[in-house]
Design a protein around this motif. Structure first.
Motif, PDB file in Angstrom:
ATOM      1  N   TYR A 118       8.371 -23.318   9.418  1.00 58.57           N
ATOM      2  CA  TYR A 118       7.229 -22.410   9.545  1.00 58.57           C
ATOM      3  C   TYR A 118       6.210 -22.651   8.430  1.00 58.57           C
ATOM      4  CZ  TYR A 118       9.656 -19.581  13.083  1.00 58.57           C
ATOM      5  OH  TYR A 118      10.262 -19.143  14.233  1.00 58.57           O
ATOM      6  N   VAL A 119       6.705 -22.866   7.220  1.00 60.09           N
ATOM      7  CA  VAL A 119       5.795 -23.130   6.098  1.00 60.09           C
ATOM      8  C   VAL A 119       5.008 -24.407   6.349  1.00 60.09           C
ATOM      9  CG1 VAL A 119       5.683 -23.707   3.652  1.00 60.09           C
ATOM     10  CG2 VAL A 119       7.190 -21.870   4.437  1.00 60.09           C
ATOM     11  N   PHE A 120       5.676 -25.433   6.849  1.00 57.83           N
ATOM     12  CA  PHE A 120       4.973 -26.671   7.158  1.00 57.83           C
ATOM     13  C   PHE A 120       3.951 -26.465   8.278  1.00 57.83           C
ATOM     14  CE2 PHE A 120       4.690 -30.516   9.803  1.00 57.83           C
ATOM     15  CZ  PHE A 120       4.155 -31.398   8.870  1.00 57.83           C
ATOM     16  N   ALA A 121       4.338 -25.671   9.304  1.00 57.29           N
ATOM     17  CA  ALA A 121       3.423 -25.440  10.421  1.00 57.29           C
ATOM     18  C   ALA A 121       2.164 -24.711   9.966  1.00 57.29           C
ATOM     19  CB  ALA A 121       4.129 -24.653  11.517  1.00 57.29           C
ATOM     20  N   LEU A 122       2.316 -23.809   8.973  1.00 53.92           N
ATOM     21  CA  LEU A 122       1.156 -23.055   8.511  1.00 53.92           C
ATOM     22  C   LEU A 122       0.168 -23.920   7.738  1.00 53.92           C
ATOM     23  CD1 LEU A 122       2.823 -19.700   7.397  1.00 53.92           C
ATOM     24  CD2 LEU A 122       1.402 -20.099   9.410  1.00 53.92           C
ATOM     25  N   THR A 123       0.554 -25.125   7.387  1.00 56.32           N
ATOM     26  CA  THR A 123      -0.394 -26.041   6.748  1.00 56.32           C
ATOM     27  C   THR A 123      -1.279 -26.738   7.772  1.00 56.32           C
ATOM     28  OG1 THR A 123       1.186 -27.884   6.797  1.00 56.32           O
ATOM     29  CG2 THR A 123       1.210 -26.440   4.859  1.00 56.32           C
ATOM     30  N   GLN A 124      -0.922 -26.580   9.057  1.00 55.59           N
ATOM     31  CA  GLN A 124      -1.696 -27.197  10.129  1.00 55.59           C
ATOM     32  C   GLN A 124      -2.703 -26.196  10.677  1.00 55.59           C
ATOM     33  OE1 GLN A 124      -0.982 -30.502  10.581  1.00 55.59           O
ATOM     34  NE2 GLN A 124       0.534 -30.134   8.949  1.00 55.59           N
ATOM     35  N   ALA A 125      -3.891 -26.712  10.988  1.00 57.61           N
ATOM     36  CA  ALA A 125      -5.006 -25.855  11.409  1.00 57.61           C
ATOM     37  C   ALA A 125      -4.700 -24.995  12.624  1.00 57.61           C
ATOM     38  CB  ALA A 125      -6.248 -26.710  11.663  1.00 57.61           C
ATOM     39  N   PRO A 126      -4.099 -25.507  13.694  1.00 57.86           N
ATOM     40  CA  PRO A 126      -3.906 -24.660  14.888  1.00 57.86           C
ATOM     41  C   PRO A 126      -3.011 -23.455  14.641  1.00 57.86           C
ATOM     42  CG  PRO A 126      -3.589 -26.987  15.423  1.00 57.86           C
ATOM     43  CD  PRO A 126      -3.618 -26.885  13.935  1.00 57.86           C
ATOM     44  N   ASN A 133       1.524 -15.546  13.095  1.00 63.54           N
ATOM     45  CA  ASN A 133       2.364 -16.612  12.560  1.00 63.54           C
ATOM     46  C   ASN A 133       2.682 -16.382  11.088  1.00 63.54           C
ATOM     47  OD1 ASN A 133       2.299 -17.794  15.033  1.00 63.54           O
ATOM     48  ND2 ASN A 133       0.826 -19.388  14.500  1.00 63.54           N
ATOM     49  N   TRP A 134       1.705 -15.862  10.351  1.00 63.50           N
ATOM     50  CA  TRP A 134       1.953 -15.547   8.948  1.00 63.50           C
ATOM     51  C   TRP A 134       2.967 -14.408   8.819  1.00 63.50           C
ATOM     52  CZ3 TRP A 134      -0.004 -18.331   4.908  1.00 63.50           C
ATOM     53  CH2 TRP A 134      -1.020 -19.251   5.220  1.00 63.50           C
ATOM     54  N   VAL A 135       2.890 -13.434   9.736  1.00 66.48           N
ATOM     55  CA  VAL A 135       3.862 -12.335   9.727  1.00 66.48           C
ATOM     56  C   VAL A 135       5.259 -12.864  10.028  1.00 66.48           C
ATOM     57  CG1 VAL A 135       4.545 -10.181  10.839  1.00 66.48           C
ATOM     58  CG2 VAL A 135       2.133 -10.632  10.356  1.00 66.48           C
ATOM     59  N   SER A 136       5.354 -13.738  11.048  1.00 69.21           N
ATOM     60  CA  SER A 136       6.664 -14.296  11.405  1.00 69.21           C
ATOM     61  C   SER A 136       7.248 -15.106  10.259  1.00 69.21           C
ATOM     62  CB  SER A 136       6.533 -15.176  12.652  1.00 69.21           C
ATOM     63  OG  SER A 136       6.097 -14.416  13.760  1.00 69.21           O
ATOM     64  N   ALA A 137       6.427 -15.941   9.639  1.00 66.12           N
ATOM     65  CA  ALA A 137       6.899 -16.734   8.508  1.00 66.12           C
ATOM     66  C   ALA A 137       7.287 -15.842   7.332  1.00 66.12           C
ATOM     67  CB  ALA A 137       5.828 -17.741   8.080  1.00 66.12           C
ATOM     68  N   GLY A 138       6.515 -14.767   7.112  1.00 68.24           N
ATOM     69  CA  GLY A 138       6.828 -13.854   6.022  1.00 68.24           C
ATOM     70  C   GLY A 138       8.151 -13.132   6.234  1.00 68.24           C
ATOM     71  N   LEU A 139       8.388 -12.646   7.458  1.00 68.28           N
ATOM     72  CA  LEU A 139       9.651 -11.964   7.744  1.00 68.28           C
ATOM     73  C   LEU A 139      10.841 -12.915   7.615  1.00 68.28           C
ATOM     74  CD1 LEU A 139       8.634  -9.725  10.797  1.00 68.28           C
ATOM     75  CD2 LEU A 139       9.113  -8.987   8.464  1.00 68.28           C
ATOM     76  N   THR A 140      10.666 -14.130   8.126  1.00 69.47           N
ATOM     77  CA  THR A 140      11.746 -15.113   8.003  1.00 69.47           C
ATOM     78  C   THR A 140      11.987 -15.469   6.550  1.00 69.47           C
ATOM     79  OG1 THR A 140      11.134 -16.006  10.174  1.00 69.47           O
ATOM     80  CG2 THR A 140      12.549 -17.370   8.785  1.00 69.47           C
ATOM     81  N   GLY A 141      10.914 -15.614   5.777  1.00 68.54           N
ATOM     82  CA  GLY A 141      11.063 -15.918   4.358  1.00 68.54           C
ATOM     83  C   GLY A 141      11.735 -14.786   3.598  1.00 68.54           C
ATOM     84  N   LEU A 142      11.378 -13.544   3.918  1.00 68.92           N
ATOM     85  CA  LEU A 142      12.030 -12.410   3.265  1.00 68.92           C
ATOM     86  C   LEU A 142      13.523 -12.367   3.594  1.00 68.92           C
ATOM     87  CD1 LEU A 142       9.358  -9.596   3.756  1.00 68.92           C
ATOM     88  CD2 LEU A 142      10.024 -10.711   1.608  1.00 68.92           C
ATOM     89  N   PHE A 143      13.879 -12.714   4.832  1.00 67.10           N
ATOM     90  CA  PHE A 143      15.282 -12.739   5.210  1.00 67.10           C
ATOM     91  C   PHE A 143      16.037 -13.804   4.411  1.00 67.10           C
ATOM     92  CE2 PHE A 143      18.731 -14.395   7.906  1.00 67.10           C
ATOM     93  CZ  PHE A 143      19.474 -13.236   8.057  1.00 67.10           C
ATOM     94  N   VAL A 144      15.423 -14.991   4.263  1.00 67.17           N
ATOM     95  CA  VAL A 144      16.051 -16.058   3.475  1.00 67.17           C
ATOM     96  C   VAL A 144      16.167 -15.629   2.009  1.00 67.17           C
ATOM     97  CG1 VAL A 144      15.814 -18.435   2.678  1.00 67.17           C
ATOM     98  CG2 VAL A 144      15.297 -17.866   5.054  1.00 67.17           C
ATOM     99  N   ALA A 145      15.130 -15.006   1.480  1.00 65.50           N
ATOM    100  CA  ALA A 145      15.174 -14.551   0.091  1.00 65.50           C
ATOM    101  C   ALA A 145      16.264 -13.505  -0.106  1.00 65.50           C
ATOM    102  CB  ALA A 145      13.807 -13.989  -0.307  1.00 65.50           C
ATOM    103  N   ALA A 146      16.410 -12.586   0.873  1.00 66.74           N
ATOM    104  CA  ALA A 146      17.461 -11.576   0.777  1.00 66.74           C
ATOM    105  C   ALA A 146      18.841 -12.228   0.823  1.00 66.74           C
ATOM    106  CB  ALA A 146      17.302 -10.555   1.901  1.00 66.74           C
ATOM    107  N   LEU A 147      18.969 -13.284   1.642  1.00 67.89           N
ATOM    108  CA  LEU A 147      20.241 -14.009   1.670  1.00 67.89           C
ATOM    109  C   LEU A 147      20.573 -14.595   0.306  1.00 67.89           C
ATOM    110  CD1 LEU A 147      20.121 -15.987   5.053  1.00 67.89           C
ATOM    111  CD2 LEU A 147      21.670 -14.122   4.475  1.00 67.89           C
TER     112      LEU A 147
END
Length: 607
Positions: A118-126, A133-147
């Protein structure tokens, strides 16, 4: 235990009490953050399970999720609007709540690379132009950080045989579910010309999602109900594989000879405290000792529940050390701790370790000094005793060690023949063996009719130096009514021959409900509860067992169920039913089971 008494606890028994200390000492900032992060991962997985189920049931919501899973959109970790994802999220929430290390690794392996993608995808313009997409990446990142923050909280280990079992379940389950799904797709396909390869591909894709994912197989068009059934079949197989991967160790370390000798030494010193103490010598239990060795606790693991019974054995001042060690062992293996049949004294000690109590019923104890057949209250028992005696029945009372081997073999054969069903029942209040040489101090009552034919037997285990506790009760169904009452009365009248002063009879579940519910002025809730128990007594001997024990005018001693969380009670109930022999699940294939340690041959084992 009073404050004064607590100072007498040995340093060895006090040292390892970390679980207890956590209940009273405010956690440090790091520890608090770690525990909150671990709880957050569980809450996230529960939320994803609910959202996926809602998406499956709601067509507009499902289409919205599928739209965000295609093209320039993506959704948070495990949000796919499929039953498989819902089942996966729900199962992972359960095993993560039990702090299993394998579940933590599994989530990190799935969510970590997904977050990087997701982080890599957010570097792409589309992709970065869409706020969701930023919300989805943020929630996934928070889940990984909590892990990562909660890593040290997930320390429960699994069973060593899990990988082998998971492989077997996965291969067999995939074959069965894929075959059934493909057959169903073949029968319900509305288009012609589909090959077997097309049908298998459609089945596997439908196993992942009921959305448009499988629509790319142009040669297959199955009804909606077929898609749902296939998805459920694949999801069920996947859940079985996950269960095999994450199931808790079965705890089959049985009681060894050295442990049994140590337990018998503790019973010699402290056996008077608990009428159920001798049942700790069951050889299908494991034992854990306090650090000082002055107390011990026996348990058996059933369906992921570490089930102890009765009170700890040994010095009460050393009980906390044994309880702490048992709770730490349960946490390490993700077992649910529970205690069946604890006394009020032991329940108080367990409560200080964070466990709650529920009264199960009462144990009937007859004090020989107060027992008599005289009086109107004992008329029914007196009449039954006299009737059976006039019919020519006689009772012989002996210690097991005084019975010749040939007579012991005959009694064991009769006990097996009179048993109600093929399963030997009992766990918390039964020894589970008869005629073992190590149990020579047990007491046998043998009843014969006028012709000298054995008709019934009772076996009691020692309760300290001057007590007995009922273990086994068997009789010929065709014998005289009142035979058991006759045998019990004979024991109570002749107990001085064995220097016995008190006898523990059967355990009566919910005795107080029957007693208080029949009194004048009982409330509507109590009367309703009594009516429910009376109804179920038609199949299970709940009320009749209470009435049978009440005849002897015993002293009623309450017994309790101890548990850590109220939500675990249904699971503990099923585990208890299995341990007591009321539920017998189908056995696993032999290659999935570990070998048990060899046990010494006993008459009971040979049967």
């Amino acid at each position: 235990m009073s404050a004064r008494q607590s100072t007498l606890i040995s340093p060895q028994d006090r040292a390892p009490r970390k679980p207890l200390l956590r209940l009273f000492i405010p956690p440090t900032g790091t520890g608090r953050l770690r525990r909150r992060a671990a709880r957050a991962t569980v809450q996230y997985l529960r939320l994803m399970a609910v959202l996926n189920i809602v998406a499956v049931l709601s067509l507009p919501f499902r289409e919205e999720v599928h739209e965000h899973n295609a093209g320039e959109f993506f959704t948070p970790y495990l949000a796919t609007a499929g039953l498989l994802s819902a089942a996966l999220a729900l199962f992972l929430a359960v095993v993560m709540r039990r702090r299993k290390r394998a579940a933590w690794v599994f989530n990190l392996i799935l969510a970590g690379p997904l977050f990087c993608l997701y982080v890599f995808a957010l570097t792409q313009a589309p992709y970065r132009e869409h706020p969701f997409n930023w919300v989805s990446a943020g929630l996934t990142g928070l889940f990984v950080a909590a892990l990562l923050l909660g890593r040290r909280e997930f320390d429960a280990i699994g069973d060593r045989s899990n990988p082998r079992l998971a492989l077997a379940v996965g291969a067999g389950g995939a074959l069965v579910s894929a075959s059934l799904g493909t057959l169903l797709v073949h029968v319900t396909n509305k288009l012609s010309g589909a090959t077997l390869r097309d049908e298998i591909a459609y089945t596997l894709l439908r196993g992942i999602s009921v959305g448009p994912l499988a629509d790319r197989v142009q040669a297959v068009h199955a009804p909606r109900w077929t898609d749902v059934i296939v998805n459920v079949l694949i999801a069920a197989t996947f859940l079985l594989v996950l269960y095999a991967c994450f199931r808790a160790p079965r705890g089959e370390s049985l009681l060894g000879e050295d442990d049994e000798d140590r337990l018998r030494a503790l019973l010699d010193k402290h056996g008077e405290r608990d009428s159920l103490g001798y049942f700790a010598l069951r050889r299908d239990k494991a034992v854990i000792f306090s650090p000082s060795g002055k107390a011990a606790l026996t348990y058996r693991v059933v369906s992921g529940v570490s089930l102890a019974s009765g009170d700890p054995i040994g010095d009460p001042e050393a009980w906390p050390g044994a309880i702490d060690a048992w709770l730490a062992e349960a946490r390490r293996h993700a077992w649910t701790p529970a205690v069946m049949g604890a006394s009020e004294e032991a329940g108080t000690v367990y409560a200080r370790h964070g466990m709650d109590a529920l009264e199960l019923g009462d144990e009937a104890i007859v004090e020989l000094a107060d027992f008599t057949l005289d009086g109107r209250a004992m008329r029914v028992v007196r009449q039954a005793h006299n009737r059976v005696r006039r019919a020519g029945y006689t009772v012989r009372i002996r210690r097991h060690e005084d019975i010749p081997d040939d007579e012991t073999a005959l009694l064991i054969d009769r006990a097996d023949h009179w048993r109600d069903g093929a399963t030997e029942r009992g766990f918390s209040m039964a020894l589970g063996r008869l005629g073992d040489p190590a149990d020579g101090r047990c007491v046998m009552l043998e009843c014969r009719d006028a012709e000298g034919v054995p008709r019934a037997l009772l076996s009691f285990v020692p309760w300290g130096e001057h007590g007995l506790s009922l273990d086994l009760m068997r009789r010929d169904r065709a014998c005289e009514n009142g035979l058991m009452e006759y045998m019990v009365v004979e024991l109570l009248l002749r107990a001085e021959e064995l220097d016995v002063r008190r006898v523990s009879l059967n355990f009566a579940m919910f005795r107080s409900v029957f007693e208080r519910g029949s009194r004048l002025g009982a409330g509507p809730v109590l009367r309703l509860w009594r009516s429910v128990l009376t109804f179920f007594s038609r199949w299970w001997q709940i009320e009749s067992l209470y009435r049978a024990n009440a005849k002897y005018r015993p002293v009623w001693e309450p017994r309790f169920l101890l548990f850590a969380k109220s939500s675990d009670i249904p699971r503990i109930g099923l585990a208890s039913a299995r341990a007591e022999g009321f539920l017998t699940p189908p056995a696993l294939p032999p290659f999935t089971r570990r070998r048990r340690p060899s046990q010494p041959d006993t008459p009971d084992a040979q049967r």
